[in-house]
Design a protein around this motif. Structure first.
Motif, PDB file in Angstrom:
ATOM      1  N   ALA A 217      -0.099   4.506   6.839  1.00  0.00           N
ATOM      2  CA  ALA A 217      -1.002   4.813   5.735  1.00  0.00           C
ATOM      3  C   ALA A 217      -2.329   5.237   6.346  1.00  0.00           C
ATOM      4  O   ALA A 217      -2.899   4.517   7.158  1.00  0.00           O
ATOM      5  CB  ALA A 217      -1.192   3.598   4.830  1.00  0.00           C
TER       6      ALA A 217
ATOM      7  N   LEU B 279       0.848  -1.189   0.000  1.00  0.00           N
ATOM      8  CA  LEU B 279       0.000   0.000   0.000  1.00  0.00           C
ATOM      9  C   LEU B 279       0.886   1.243   0.000  1.00  0.00           C
ATOM     10  O   LEU B 279       2.049   1.177   0.363  1.00  0.00           O
ATOM     11  CB  LEU B 279      -0.926   0.009   1.218  1.00  0.00           C
ATOM     12  CG  LEU B 279      -0.298   0.231   2.599  1.00  0.00           C
ATOM     13  CD1 LEU B 279      -1.411   0.495   3.594  1.00  0.00           C
ATOM     14  CD2 LEU B 279       0.499  -0.943   3.057  1.00  0.00           C
TER      15      LEU B 279
ATOM     16  N   ASN C 272       1.002   0.004   9.721  1.00  0.00           N
ATOM     17  CA  ASN C 272       0.838  -1.288   9.061  1.00  0.00           C
ATOM     18  C   ASN C 272       2.156  -2.041   9.107  1.00  0.00           C
ATOM     19  O   ASN C 272       3.177  -1.549   8.607  1.00  0.00           O
ATOM     20  CB  ASN C 272       0.419  -1.081   7.599  1.00  0.00           C
ATOM     21  CG  ASN C 272      -0.891  -0.350   7.495  1.00  0.00           C
ATOM     22  OD1 ASN C 272      -1.937  -0.967   7.563  1.00  0.00           O
ATOM     23  ND2 ASN C 272      -0.851   0.967   7.356  1.00  0.00           N
TER      24      ASN C 272
ATOM     25  N   GLU D 144       2.351   1.714  -3.604  1.00  0.00           N
ATOM     26  CA  GLU D 144       2.021   0.307  -3.692  1.00  0.00           C
ATOM     27  C   GLU D 144       2.905  -0.343  -4.757  1.00  0.00           C
ATOM     28  O   GLU D 144       3.039   0.176  -5.852  1.00  0.00           O
ATOM     29  CB  GLU D 144       0.551   0.133  -4.057  1.00  0.00           C
ATOM     30  CG  GLU D 144       0.113  -1.313  -4.144  1.00  0.00           C
ATOM     31  CD  GLU D 144      -1.375  -1.448  -4.455  1.00  0.00           C
ATOM     32  OE1 GLU D 144      -1.778  -2.568  -4.767  1.00  0.00           O
ATOM     33  OE2 GLU D 144      -2.102  -0.444  -4.398  1.00  0.00           O
TER      34      GLU D 144
END
Length: 140
Positions: free
Chosen positions: A105, A79, A110, A133
């Motif tokens: 993000a 991402l 994450n 990404e």
């Protein structure tokens, strides 16, 4: 969508709107910009007919842990975001599922996990780097 970020130690505020498939309208600290982006094309996955799939004959007993790869493999960003933390260094051996990096993000942290075992040969992103990404983060 509103983004706040630091670049070179300076704080910025950006408002991003998608104009069409590959163009964005960005208002950065009050100034309007139009940018074109390259979206990576996903390679189609090969289709293997079930009738042709054969179970390979066992050659040796499976080892309890995956062996490091010889090289050429990489861990990519799933991402877009900003690198908050790097949990490994070059030369480290990583296992499948091990957290190697943390990316922020949309104000969420994450964990980026190794998708394969191997030895870290290169770390391509640093703390604070923006990533898209599909960007390669770490080479094994």
């Amino acid at each position: 969508m509103q983004y706040n970020f630091k670049l070179g130690g300076k704080k910025y505020s950006a408002e991003v709107e998608e104009a069409d498939d590959n163009k964005l309208q960005i208002k950065l600290n009050g100034k309007q910009y139009e940018v074109e982006i390259d979206r990576p094309q996903a390679a189609p996955k090969p289709v293997v007919p079930v009738a042709n799939v054969q179970k390979p004959a066992p050659s040796a007993p499976a080892s309890p842990s995956p062996r490091p790869s010889a090289g050429g493999n990489s861990i990519t960003s799933p991402l877009p975001g900003v690198v908050l933390d790097i949990k490994v260094k070059e030369g480290d051996t990583v296992a499948v599922g091990q957290v190697v990096m943390v990316i922020e993000a949309m104000k969420m942290e994450n964990n980026i996990e190794a998708t394969q075992a191997g030895t870290v040969s290169r770390i391509l992103k640093a703390k604070g780097d923006a990533v898209m990404e599909g960007d390669v983060l770490i080479q094994l």
